[in-house]
Enzyme design. Structure first.
Site, short mmCIF file in Angstrom:
data_model
loop_
_atom_site.label_atom_id
_atom_site.label_comp_id
_atom_site.label_asym_id
_atom_site.label_seq_id
_atom_site.Cartn_x
_atom_site.Cartn_y
_atom_site.Cartn_z
N GLN A 66 0.62 -1.09 -0.15
CA GLN A 66 0.40 0.10 -0.05
C GLN A 66 0.77 1.37 0.47
OE1 GLN A 66 -2.52 0.83 3.65
NE2 GLN A 66 -3.84 1.65 2.65
N TYR B 126 0.22 4.76 0.15
CA TYR B 126 -0.62 6.20 1.10
C TYR B 126 0.47 7.12 1.46
CZ TYR B 126 -5.65 4.26 -0.10
OH TYR B 126 -6.21 3.15 -0.75
N GLU C 210 -10.44 -1.46 5.27
CA GLU C 210 -9.30 -1.55 6.19
C GLU C 210 -9.68 -1.48 8.03
OE1 GLU C 210 -6.29 1.26 5.93
OE2 GLU C 210 -4.29 -0.40 6.90
N SER D 234 -5.18 7.06 12.43
CA SER D 234 -4.59 6.45 13.56
C SER D 234 -5.88 6.64 15.05
CB SER D 234 -3.62 8.05 14.74
OG SER D 234 -4.41 8.85 14.65
C1 LIG Z 1 4.25 -0.38 11.29
C2 LIG Z 1 3.25 0.53 9.93
C3 LIG Z 1 3.13 0.25 9.16
C4 LIG Z 1 2.12 1.09 8.18
N1 LIG Z 1 1.85 0.73 7.26
C5 LIG Z 1 1.50 1.33 6.13
C6 LIG Z 1 1.77 0.74 4.34
O1 LIG Z 1 1.54 -0.27 4.44
N2 LIG Z 1 1.41 1.93 3.71
C7 LIG Z 1 0.85 3.14 4.19
O2 LIG Z 1 0.94 3.76 3.40
N3 LIG Z 1 0.39 3.49 5.16
C8 LIG Z 1 1.19 2.66 6.39
N4 LIG Z 1 1.48 3.85 7.42
C9 LIG Z 1 1.28 4.47 8.38
C10 LIG Z 1 0.09 4.86 8.84
O3 LIG Z 1 -0.73 5.36 7.94
C11 LIG Z 1 0.30 6.62 9.33
O4 LIG Z 1 1.38 6.67 10.19
C12 LIG Z 1 -0.53 7.26 9.61
O5 LIG Z 1 -1.21 7.36 9.40
C13 LIG Z 1 -0.10 8.21 10.90
O6 LIG Z 1 0.79 9.40 9.93
P1 LIG Z 1 1.88 10.02 10.82
O7 LIG Z 1 2.44 8.09 11.09
O8 LIG Z 1 2.70 10.80 9.75
O9 LIG Z 1 1.90 11.01 11.82
P2 LIG Z 1 0.75 12.53 11.75
O10 LIG Z 1 -0.50 12.54 11.22
O11 LIG Z 1 2.14 12.86 11.20
O12 LIG Z 1 0.49 11.91 13.59
C14 LIG Z 1 1.58 12.55 14.45
C15 LIG Z 1 0.21 12.39 15.40
O13 LIG Z 1 -0.51 13.56 15.83
C16 LIG Z 1 -1.86 12.75 15.53
N5 LIG Z 1 -2.71 13.76 15.08
C17 LIG Z 1 -2.65 14.06 13.41
N6 LIG Z 1 -3.67 14.43 13.08
C18 LIG Z 1 -5.26 15.08 13.93
C19 LIG Z 1 -5.73 15.76 14.13
N7 LIG Z 1 -6.23 16.20 13.27
N8 LIG Z 1 -6.66 15.65 15.58
C20 LIG Z 1 -5.88 15.25 16.54
N9 LIG Z 1 -4.28 14.25 16.76
C21 LIG Z 1 -3.87 14.05 15.67
C22 LIG Z 1 -1.78 11.89 15.46
O14 LIG Z 1 -2.58 10.60 16.14
C23 LIG Z 1 -0.59 11.23 16.18
O15 LIG Z 1 -0.97 10.96 17.35
C24 LIG Z 1 2.01 2.52 9.17
C25 LIG Z 1 2.35 3.46 10.04
C26 LIG Z 1 3.33 2.19 10.82
C27 LIG Z 1 3.60 3.08 11.31
#
Ligand SMILES: Cc1cc2nc3c(=O)[nH]c(=O)nc-3n(C[C@H](O)[C@H](O)[C@H](O)COP(=O)(O)OP(=O)(O)OC[C@H]3O[C@@H](n4cnc5c(N)ncnc54)[C@H](O)[C@@H]3O)c2cc1C
Lengths: 398, 377
Positions: free
Chosen positions: A126, A128, A244, A383
């Site tokens: 994936q 994204y 998902e 999240s």
């Molecule tokens: C082990 C693992 C596997 C993954 N596998 C895939 C994959 O196969 N393909 C893929 O595309 N992605 C994958 N992901 C990515 C995952 O979808 C993202 O990590 C997730 O969307 C969060 O984005 P970020 O890590 O950039 O955190 P951020 O978006 O930067 O968030 C940081 C913090 O801010 C909080 N936050 C953000 N916005 C808000 C809001 N509006 N209100 C309140 N709180 C907020 C979040 O909840 C989090 O606590 C994976 C992630 C992990 C850790």
């Protein structure tokens, strides 16, 4: 109201159980039950066994080669697989890109890709998330420029789960910078062997290699690999995310973990008695079991009035939040059950068949790493904070 | 009451901060983690040169200060995620030799600790003990005017890098626990070394007919448990200080991240859900610091009941706070929190290991509970 499964469903359960019992290879089962590393081939071996039986894509309708099960039957199947120690079905093909192709893909895409997902010939990942686009997925920047009959893709994806094994990646790419960010996104299917793709491993806190960064440098993608219409990718992406989330509750696996937790607590001594006789620890397990029951019956309620192709809607956020938290708590209690034996970090012991000296290492080595690793469940798949926003806004209207 | 550090203590803090800023950056630490047992001889020597390895040890052997100085050092160790065996060597090993050693043992060992030549580890835990200190199956038999040890020890923290062990054993003649100073190279000692999740290392030991001369008995025969309880209480207080240092550094890093990471066109720190979470992390760390001070002040209390209750209360609270702060710091970093690249995950792992060392939260809550029950009688 009736809390029992219908006789037909009960029989279905018995059939699934018997099949797994007979066909799940012993070594794979052992690896899953003892938390050892699984190789690409382990997942594929089990996938092919299911494929032979017509069960490799439990959620698919008959017209695309699936078993055409009801949501309850799918649930029973997942639960039996989880309890028995079958490897999880890698979701990216079967559960993510396939429903999108069925709904929005061209006939050619359906005919080419779906059978290969079914058979396991294609492993999908994936694409994204990006470094700058996590929760705010719509801000993604990876660009696809149309030149004749190809898109030229440049940019970076990250956190691609098991991308190191993948043959194909489905990507959200930016095809327009006009209008709202959501309006310029397209959904592309990209062959991982395309020139210009680089996969770089990311080491996670448990020391394991599960996710990757993927770089695109002038990668040419045939226009035929665009799903649906250009700039409509966001609609498809959201459709996929909802799929998902239902699955993310992972009840079968949670029940298996609970069973193992109980066994562990019964075998670990504490003050001359088994830990499970420690009233504090026992209460903690009991609370988890109760929480799991509350989640299970919520899942069953949602499933019992869901038709196979309907977006379950914002209630899937309830399942995602609780499923993720329970998986974490199970991992946490198992780690706590180890007491001082939570400390050793013996990566070799995660290999199947490893026999080493430190006390208990073979059996216990995976547990603490899993505790660290499972912190991911409240982060990925939208999240838990984002899920709470969805509940607050879309269910509660706040 | 006075919770402030005096000028000498502040000086110690600054000296250490300067040393760590120069020689123990996160990058440097990453290299040390990659070394076989997560230990830098060079850095250990620098600690010795700055006098840090004498903290809490008697002045006539080159040491200075007491529990407060230990707390000051441990906080910095927590902030910089220092891997080297200060706790095992100086607080536990050094503390036991200071409190129970003969004059010969003291002048033999303490200056060697201060100079950085001697690295110690406490070989006490055994299979099945969980967190009880009185579960010892290793036996010590009299042999001539010395002893012979038989048994097994596990999770000997820093046991992979130590060159001097304190081993506990059931002393058949004394009908109680006795402690012994043991060179890990002694015939009959088999040492299996391994790493721990926080980048440090430990060992399991098999002791088969290990001969220990009488002058290596540490403390009066049969008095080992009392000595250990006292030493472990001091180690627990020190661990609380380390956790406080780690939590505060982790909170600072997380706060920085909330201000700099942008999603939805704004710093994520604008989201109230995250503001409240960060506020709760701050609330927990603030109280954890208070509990660390309490433990530091009480950990040498001659009254074992008072001491135990305060130290256990501190460890229980600090453990709870460490778990909350560690988990939430990871959560607020999103995917970056799970990656090994940033320091966040490493703080989380160390905080977890601290919680699981010398009694987890549940264990120490139970200790306080037992004290309450005893009081009610
Ligand atoms: C082990 C693992 C596997 C993954 N596998 C895939 C994959 O196969 N393909 C893929 O595309 N992605 C994958 N992901 C990515 C995952 O979808 C993202 O990590 C997730 O969307 C969060 O984005 P970020 O890590 O950039 O955190 P951020 O978006 O930067 O968030 C940081 C913090 O801010 C909080 N936050 C953000 N916005 C808000 C809001 N509006 N209100 C309140 N709180 C907020 C979040 O909840 C989090 O606590 C994976 C992630 C992990 C850790």
């Amino acid at each position: 109201m009736n809390l029992e499964l219908s006789p037909a469903d009960q029989q279905f359960r018995a059939e699934v159980r018997a099949f797994i019992e007979r066909n799940l290879p012993h070594d794979i089962r052992e690896k899953v039950l003892t938390g050892k590393r699984l190789a690409r081939e382990d997942y594929l071996r089990w996938h092919r066994i299911l494929y032979e039986r017509g069960w490799s894509a439990p959620s698919w309708p008959k017209e695309f080669g699936g078993p055409g099960w009801t949501p309850i039957q799918q649930h029973i199947f997942d639960e039996e697989c989880g309890l028995a120690g079958a490897p999880a079905i890698i979701p990216f093909g079967v559960r993510m890109v396939a429903p999108v192709l069925m709904r929005f893909g061209s006939r050619e895409q359906q005919e080419y890709f779906l059978p290969r997902i079914l058979s396991g010939e294609h492993w999908w990942c994936q694409g994204y998330s990006e470094p700058g686009a996590g929760s705010d997925l719509a801000s993604l920047k990876t660009r696809a420029e149309r030149r004749g009959d190809v898109y030229v893709v440049n940019g970076q994806k990250t956190w691609n789960t098991l991308g190191q094994h993948a043959d194909w990646i489905f990507c959200l790419v930016r095809t327009s910078t006009e209008g709202r960010p959501q309006e310029g996104i397209s959904f592309l299917l990209i062959d991982m062997k395309s020139p210009g793709i680089t996969v770089r491993p990311i080491e996670l806190i448990d020391g394991e290699h599960e996710v990757n960064e993927i770089f695109f440098d002038n990668v040419e993608v045939p226009v035929a690999n665009l799903v649906g219409e250009e700039n409509r990718g966001w609609t498809y992406a959201k459709y996929l995310l909802a799929h998902e989330r239902v699955n993310i509750a992972r009840l079968g696996e949670a029940k298996r973990e609970l069973r193992q937790l109980k066994r562990l607590a019964a075998s670990r001594p504490s003050g001359g008695r088994p830990l499970i006789e420690d009233p504090r620890f026992r209460s903690a397990i009991a609370e988890l079991e109760i929480d799991l029951l509350a989640l299970e019956y919520t899942v069953l309620r949602v499933l019992s009035h869901e038709s196979p192709d309907r977006d379950p809607g914002p209630v899937s956020s309830v399942l995602k939040i609780r499923g993720a938290e329970l998986q974490q708590q199970l991992a946490e209690l198992k780690m706590l059950a180890l007491g001082p034996y939570a400390l050793p970090h013996i990566p070799e012991a995660l290999d199947f068949g490893w026999q080493g000296e430190p006390e208990g290492a073979g059996e216990w080595a995976p547990i603490t790493g899993r505790y660290f690793n499972m912190r991911k469940t409240t982060i990925y798949g939208g999240s838990n904070e984002i899920q709470r926003n969805i509940i607050a806004q879309r269910i509660l209207g706040l | 009451m006075d919770f402030e550090l005096d000028t000498d203590q502040l000086l110690l803090q600054e000296t250490l901060q300067r040393l760590l800023a120069r020689d123990y950056t996160f990058e440097r630490r990453r290299e040390i983690v990659k070394s076989p047992w997560g230990f830098s001889e060079e850095f250990w020597r620098s600690l010795a040169e700055q006098g840090v390895l004498g903290v809490g040890l008697p002045e006539d052997h080159g040491g200075f200060g007491g529990p407060v100085e230990v707390m000051v050092v441990m906080e910095q160790i927590g902030r910089s995620l220092v891997l080297e065996p200060f706790l095992s060597t100086v607080v536990l090993g050094g503390g036991l030799v200071r409190d129970a050693g003969t004059p010969e043992q003291q002048s033999d060992i303490l200056p060697a600790i201060v100079s950085g030549d001697c690295r110690m580890a406490l070989a006490h835990h055994e299979p099945g003990a969980r967190y009880s200190l009185d579960h010892v199956r290793t036996i010590a038999r009299r042999r001539g005017d010395g002893f012979e040890l038989h048994g097994r020890k596990t999770i000997v923290l820093d046991g992979a890098v130590a060159n001097l062990l304190v081993v506990s054993a059931w002393d058949e003649a004394a009908n109680g626990l006795s402690l012994f100073l043991l060179d890990p190279g002694t015939p009959g000692v088999e040492r299996v070394r391994y790493r721990t999740h926080d980048g440090r290392s430990a060992a399991d030991l098999k002791l088969e007919g290990v001969v220990v001369p009488a002058q290596r008995l540490l403390g009066p025969p049969g008095e080992g448990l009392t000595l250990l309880e006292r030493a472990v209480d001091q180690a627990v207080a020190a661990l609380c200080a380390e956790a406080v240092g780690a939590m505060e550094a982790l909170n600072e890093t997380t706060l920085e991240y909330l201000k700099s990471r942008r999603q939805f066109g704004q710093p994520i720190g604008r989201f109230q859900a995250l503001q409240h979470r960060m506020a709760d992390m701050y609330v927990m760390a603030t109280q954890a610091r208070s509990m660390s001070l309490l433990a530091t002040g009480r950990c040498t209390d001659p009254d074992a009941v008072t001491r135990r209750r305060a130290v256990s209360a501190a460890k229980a609270f600090v453990g709870k706070a460490a778990r909350f702060v560690g988990q939430q710091a990871v959560q607020l970093h999103g995917g970056m929190g799970i990656s090994a690249e940033l320091s966040v995950g490493h703080y989380f792992k160390r905080l977890t290991m601290i919680e699981m060392t010398f009694g987890d939260t549940s264990h120490h809550v139970a200790v306080v509970g037992d004290a309450i029950a005893a009081e009610a009688h």
